[in-house]
Design a protein around this motif. Structure first.
Motif, PDB file in Angstrom:
ATOM      1  N   ASP A   1      -4.133   7.989   4.762  1.00  0.00           N
ATOM      2  CA  ASP A   1      -2.845   8.376   4.185  1.00  0.00           C
ATOM      3  C   ASP A   1      -1.688   8.002   5.108  1.00  0.00           C
TER       4      ASP A   1
ATOM      5  N   LYS B   1      -0.345   4.653   4.623  1.00  0.00           N
ATOM      6  CA  LYS B   1       0.461   4.481   3.418  1.00  0.00           C
ATOM      7  C   LYS B   1       1.911   4.925   3.603  1.00  0.00           C
TER       8      LYS B   1
ATOM      9  N   THR C   1       1.896   2.234  -9.905  1.00  0.00           N
ATOM     10  CA  THR C   1       1.041   1.645  -8.876  1.00  0.00           C
ATOM     11  C   THR C   1       0.279   2.723  -8.113  1.00  0.00           C
ATOM     12  N   SER C   2       0.972   3.804  -7.791  1.00  0.00           N
ATOM     13  CA  SER C   2       0.346   4.898  -7.057  1.00  0.00           C
ATOM     14  C   SER C   2      -0.721   5.593  -7.884  1.00  0.00           C
TER      15      SER C   2
ATOM     16  N   SER D   1      -3.884   3.723  -7.652  1.00  0.00           N
ATOM     17  CA  SER D   1      -4.527   3.988  -6.368  1.00  0.00           C
ATOM     18  C   SER D   1      -5.202   5.346  -6.373  1.00  0.00           C
ATOM     19  N   MET D   2      -4.573   6.330  -7.023  1.00  0.00           N
ATOM     20  CA  MET D   2      -5.152   7.673  -7.109  1.00  0.00           C
ATOM     21  C   MET D   2      -6.461   7.668  -7.875  1.00  0.00           C
TER      22      MET D   2
ATOM     23  N   ASN E   1       0.809  -1.208   0.000  1.00  0.00           N
ATOM     24  CA  ASN E   1       0.000   0.000   0.000  1.00  0.00           C
ATOM     25  C   ASN E   1       0.849   1.267   0.000  1.00  0.00           C
ATOM     26  N   ASP E   2       2.135   1.111  -0.275  1.00  0.00           N
ATOM     27  CA  ASP E   2       3.043   2.246  -0.346  1.00  0.00           C
ATOM     28  C   ASP E   2       2.630   3.169  -1.493  1.00  0.00           C
ATOM     29  N   ASN E   3       2.527   4.473  -1.232  1.00  0.00           N
ATOM     30  CA  ASN E   3       2.108   5.441  -2.236  1.00  0.00           C
ATOM     31  C   ASN E   3       3.192   6.503  -2.371  1.00  0.00           C
TER      32      ASN E   3
ATOM     33  N   SER F   1       6.677   2.032  -9.148  1.00  0.00           N
ATOM     34  CA  SER F   1       5.970   2.531  -7.977  1.00  0.00           C
ATOM     35  C   SER F   1       5.034   3.679  -8.343  1.00  0.00           C
TER      36      SER F   1
END
Length: 287
Positions: A115, A118, A76-77, A80-81, A4-6, A73
């Motif tokens: 947040d 994350k 991936t983010s 999620s956005m 779940n790293d953003n 990365s």
């Protein structure tokens, strides 16, 4: 890196503490997020008015071994956005009706916790819980809104028979820090991580040999650099009118995580204390 790293969220948080060249790259990425995955390292360097070497150093500064890993990365983010783009922080506005205020403040508080999940490190949480389990003495240091979080932490950890105290002014913090010793734990809470009084307490606590757990915003700061364990929070990009609300909620949630972690690990020992403190308050209410 956790699933779940953003990285976009982390860039938003850490941007102001980067070097001028790194900040140029970060700002370009945040302003042009959807085009980044298709850019080569040279193209990103040209568009951010930096150099190939600067982009590569930037990637390593924020924790990536290669530009390719960074791009993965970012992609991936972005996914999620897309799922969360309707859930944005909203500041207090003059003339807002009560229903708008109810919705916006509640959303901001929920978003701060989401947040924070994350950017906070699970391994750092484990280290913090381990320190709190083993120690015989816990000091909580914080100024202003962070001081309120310290008081909440004291109330919680006191219930499981931990010797602890909250110190919310600079003089008492320095006095208490001077009396710390090896094996004691100082939990220092500061959104910015740059408050001078807090940094004074950090210096003294470290000098006395105590372990330091920092709860602070995801950013480069003297507090984060000096602490043994760093628990990062994420706060909204809004003005001072509502910014402290989100940070306080994120900090309180972090304290709850630590308390639950310690109580769960030592449940057979702390159950009697939880029961006794619950019953004494309940009996007081009945009387």
């Amino acid at each position: 890196m956790p699933p779940n790293d953003n990285i976009l969220l982390k860039l938003r948080e850490i941007k102001e503490s980067l070097t001028p060249v790194e900040k140029l790259i970060a700002e370009y990425i945040l302003e042009n997020t959807y085009e980044i995955p298709s850019l080569s390292i040279k193209e990103l360097a040209i568009r951010s008015k930096t150099s190939d070497a600067s982009v590569l150093r930037f990637c390593k500064t924020i924790g990536y071994k290669s530009y390719r890993e960074f791009i993965v990365s970012i992609s991936t983010s972005l996914g999620s956005m897309d799922e969360e783009e309707t859930d944005q922080y909203t500041d207090i506005q003059p003339g807002d009706d009560l229903q708008t205020i109810i919705n916006n403040i509640s959303l901001n508080n929920c978003k701060s916790i989401e947040d924070t999940l994350k950017v906070i490190s699970r391994s750092e949480i484990e280290k913090a819980v381990d320190l709190l389990i083993k120690t015989q003495k816990i000091d909580f240091y914080g100024i202003g809104a962070s001081g309120l979080v310290c008081m909440d932490a004291q109330q919680k950890f006191m219930r499981i028979n931990k010797m602890c105290h909250a110190y919310t002014d600079s003089h008492s913090q320095l006095t208490a820090a001077t009396l710390l010793k090896k094996g004691d734990v100082a939990v220092i809470i500061s959104n910015s991580g740059k408050t001078l009084e807090i940094l004074d307490a950090l210096e003294v606590a470290k000098k006395m040999g105590a372990s330091v757990i920092a709860i602070t915003r995801y950013s480069k700061s003297y507090l984060a650099e000096g602490a043994d364990v760093v628990l990062n929070i994420s706060t909204p990009e809004v003005t001072i009118r509502s910014g402290a609300m989100g940070s306080r909620i994120a900090m309180l949630n972090t304290i709850d995580i630590l308390f639950a972690g310690v109580a769960s690990a030592e449940y057979q020992n702390v159950r009697k204390y939880l029961s006794k403190t619950h019953n004494i308050i309940l009996n007081k209410q009945r009387n």
